[in-house]
Write an enzyme that holds these catalytic residues in place. Structure first.
Site, PDB file in Angstrom:
ATOM      1  N   ASP A   7       0.813  -1.209   0.000  1.00  0.00           N
ATOM      2  CA  ASP A   7       0.000   0.000   0.000  1.00  0.00           C
ATOM      3  C   ASP A   7       0.848   1.261   0.000  1.00  0.00           C
ATOM      4  OD1 ASP A   7      -2.091  -1.775   0.149  1.00  0.00           O
ATOM      5  OD2 ASP A   7      -3.204  -0.580   1.596  1.00  0.00           O
ATOM      6  N   CYS A  35       0.891  -8.179   5.067  1.00  0.00           N
ATOM      7  CA  CYS A  35       0.476  -6.808   4.785  1.00  0.00           C
ATOM      8  C   CYS A  35      -1.009  -6.673   4.461  1.00  0.00           C
ATOM      9  CB  CYS A  35       1.367  -6.198   3.717  1.00  0.00           C
ATOM     10  SG  CYS A  35       3.022  -5.836   4.384  1.00  0.00           S
ATOM     11  N   ASP A  36      -1.383  -5.432   4.243  1.00  0.00           N
ATOM     12  CA  ASP A  36      -2.717  -4.899   4.432  1.00  0.00           C
ATOM     13  C   ASP A  36      -3.891  -5.737   3.921  1.00  0.00           C
ATOM     14  OD1 ASP A  36      -0.912  -2.990   5.150  1.00  0.00           O
ATOM     15  OD2 ASP A  36      -2.017  -1.331   4.315  1.00  0.00           O
ATOM     16  N   LYS A  37      -3.979  -5.966   2.613  1.00  0.00           N
ATOM     17  CA  LYS A  37      -5.153  -6.646   2.057  1.00  0.00           C
ATOM     18  C   LYS A  37      -4.939  -8.147   1.970  1.00  0.00           C
ATOM     19  CE  LYS A  37      -6.254  -2.533   1.847  1.00  0.00           C
ATOM     20  NZ  LYS A  37      -4.958  -2.151   2.390  1.00  0.00           N
ATOM     21  N   CYS A  80       5.183  -2.301   8.546  1.00  0.00           N
ATOM     22  CA  CYS A  80       5.550  -0.982   9.082  1.00  0.00           C
ATOM     23  C   CYS A  80       5.225  -0.865  10.569  1.00  0.00           C
ATOM     24  CB  CYS A  80       4.880   0.109   8.270  1.00  0.00           C
ATOM     25  SG  CYS A  80       5.305   0.025   6.520  1.00  0.00           S
ATOM     26  N   GLU A 121      -6.722   4.615  -0.522  1.00  0.00           N
ATOM     27  CA  GLU A 121      -6.310   5.252   0.721  1.00  0.00           C
ATOM     28  C   GLU A 121      -5.804   6.659   0.425  1.00  0.00           C
ATOM     29  OE1 GLU A 121      -4.920   1.393   3.371  1.00  0.00           O
ATOM     30  OE2 GLU A 121      -3.397   2.739   2.564  1.00  0.00           O
ATOM     31  N   SER A 152      -5.298   5.064   5.269  1.00  0.00           N
ATOM     32  CA  SER A 152      -4.292   4.136   5.774  1.00  0.00           C
ATOM     33  C   SER A 152      -4.431   4.023   7.279  1.00  0.00           C
ATOM     34  CB  SER A 152      -2.896   4.660   5.419  1.00  0.00           C
ATOM     35  OG  SER A 152      -1.912   4.053   6.222  1.00  0.00           O
TER      36      SER A 152
END
Length: 550
Positions: free
Chosen positions: A78, A119-121, A192, A440, A466
């Site tokens: 992202d 990570c995110d998705k 992160c 985002e 985000s």
């Protein structure tokens, strides 16, 4: 076993022949077939260290008596996709990943699966698939990145790279300092360093019982993470033997635990999209109201970046998720987990090593959880704000609308210094359908914060934010502009009022005027007219429903 349908009986001689061609031995043919669904890519820092973890999962599977096979899914970072056309594709990969896994695990008749993610998705996509396919499964998140260091301070991506852009534009830091920050903010592999979406989802995965205890905060490239990976590979064989499937773990009470942990940590607003999407696959009803209902009784007991000063490594050293659950023991449900222990048993063994990183409920940082759901004539179906990242001064705000029909146009105005104190920046046509892909807005929100405007400017959007966003930023406004929602009717200079304590968002325009505007409104041409995103935009539902595909 599921795999019997591809390896037993006379008619399966050709199938066995193909399996032998991969190197499977006769002895291994009788073992459970386990898929390691890896999201390794050397393009995403959170995933770049996974080759090592894949080896340890494989060791665990074979130690447990299984036969493991690798398969993989794609990933998008992202942070790298932010602020350009790439971000249109990030959220849509979640459902794409779930579909890929469904196809492979079902077609190849696996008995169980280990999902290696970070990570995110990717994490919610894997959890959606786990619930949908419902073979015994366990999730290994690859772990948080350690803090960076620059000028005798610990650093992270959002504070010290994204927000540094605004500080450089305002003259607060030099070009040399900006270069130093971008070199040092992310020192190596891992997700992160704060409670951004990746680490929030890792914590919620463990909270709902789908990871081993300690997995969420176990640091990337650590020996501890290797041990967790190996133990997970071994444990999945026990889940297969006992017939423990994801839907037996991901129950209504387990989802309630995940929501409460999210609120107690002050996690990412993206979970308001992901948890309902996962719950839908698990057959568990969930709507936005659960975040508000539980948020009013769940204090925020940590203060981790972006809304605080601590890092994920501090949470790990304070005892990780088991310690968080221990602090919340009077709130959370006692439910089974993939560990073989219940939440209550994990809590009994947990230790809180730092009572400031993880506070008790009666000494919480804030009396309510980190996420609030707002409603009003601007968002009849609701919208979301990370109230843990909003200053007390901005919990109530009234300002004049500055209207932009894309993130790029808004960012141009921000960078040109055209956004002033008292403005409400409205970014629309960025929802699931309108984006398409519900981008985002971290570049815009970080620039506003970096320029010192987070206590005088608000930003609202039918897009999303985000997990690293700070300030009075309200996202997921539903219905979205592309559906003709009220946000499509806002005009430059309209007065918008945000009242987080009262959970209200109001467009101060008379109802008759809004009806007149609605009659004149026409749906704009789509921004993207070919490829996957056209099909996505046609089939995706509202953000209020988790932005899932019909």
């Amino acid at each position: 076993m599921n795999s019997d349908r591809i390896k037993k009986g006379v008619t399966r001689a050709p199938h066995r022949s193909l399996l032998y061609a991969t190197g499977v031995t006769k002895k291994a043919m009788s073992r459970p077939f386990i898929a390691l669904v890896s999201s390794f890519t050397d393009f995403i820092p959170g995933h770049a260290g996974m080759r090592d973890l894949e080896r340890y999962v494989e060791k665990g599977v074979h130690s447990g008596g299984g036969q493991m096979f690798y398969t993989s899914v794609p990933g998008v970072c992202d942070g790298i996709a932010m602020g350009h056309v790439g971000m249109h594709y990030s959220l849509p990969t979640r459902d794409l990943i779930a579909d890929i896994i469904e196809c492979v695990l079902t077609a190849q008749a696996f008995d169980g699966a280990v999902f290696l993610t970070n990570c995110d998705k990717i994490t919610p996509g894997m959890l959606m698939a786990a619930a949908r396919v419902n073979v015994p499964s366990i999730v290994v998140t690859a772990g948080p990145m350690i803090a960076g260091h620059f000028e005798k301070q610990r650093r992270d991506l959002v504070h010290d790279a994204f927000e540094a852009v605004g500080r450089r534009l305002s003259g607060e830091i030099s070009a040399k300092q900006l270069e130093g920050l971008e070199m040092c903010a992310c020192p190596g592999s891992g997700s992160c360093q704060g409670l951004f979406t990746a680490n929030t989802m890792a914590c919620l995965t463990e909270a709902m019982g789908m990871s081993l205890a300690g997995c969420a905060t176990g640091l990337a490239v650590s020996a501890n993470k290797r041990r967790i990976a190996m133990d997970s590979g071994e444990r999945v064989l026990e889940l297969v033997a006992q017939g423990i499937t994801p839907r037996k773990i991901m129950t209504k009470k387990a989802f309630e635990n995940a929501v409460m942990v999210d609120l107690a940590l002050g996690g990412s607003t993206n979970t308001v999209l992901h948890l309902p999407a996962i719950a839908r696959e698990a057959g568990v009803p969930m709507d936005l109201e659960i975040f508000d209902r539980l948020g009013r009784k769940t204090p925020q007991i940590t203060s981790i970046r972006p809304s605080g000063d601590y890092f994920m490594e501090d949470l790990e050293y304070a005892g990780g998720l088991p310690a968080v659950l221990k602090a919340m023991k009077t709130l959370v449900n006692d439910v089974p987990t993939v560990t073989g222990k219940t939440t209550g048993q994990i809590i009994a063994e947990a230790h809180i090593a730092d009572s400031d990183v993880i506070r008790s409920l009666d000494k919480a940082y804030k009396p309510q959880g980190g996420i609030a759901i707002l409603k009003g004539n601007l968002a009849p179906k609701g919208c979301v704000v990370k109230q843990s990242a909003v200053s007390e001064k901005m919990m109530k705000f009234k300002g004049k609308a500055r209207v932009f029909d894309s993130e790029e146009k808004a960012m141009q105005a921000v960078m040109a210094g055209k956004i002033k104190a008292g403005d409400v920046v409205v970014i629309r046509y960025e929802g699931p359908k309108g984006g398409p892909g519900m981008r985002e807005m971290l570049s815009a929100t970080s620039a506003i914060t970096g320029m010192g405007l987070s206590d005088s400017v608000s930003l609202i959007t039918d897009g999303r934010f985000s997990g690293g966003t700070r300030g009075p930023c309200v996202g997921h406004i539903s219905p979205e502009a592309m559906e003709g929602g009220p946000i499509a009717l806002v005009k430059e200079g309209d007065v918008i009022e945000i009242n987080i304590p009262s959970r209200k968002i109001t467009l101060h325009v008379k109802a008759g005027e809004l009806r007149a505007r609605a009659k004149k409104w026409r749906q704009p041409e789509p921004k993207i007219t070919k490829g996957y995103l056209v099909r996505y935009a046609r089939n995706v539902t509202s953000a209020a429903d988790g932005a899932v595909l019909k």
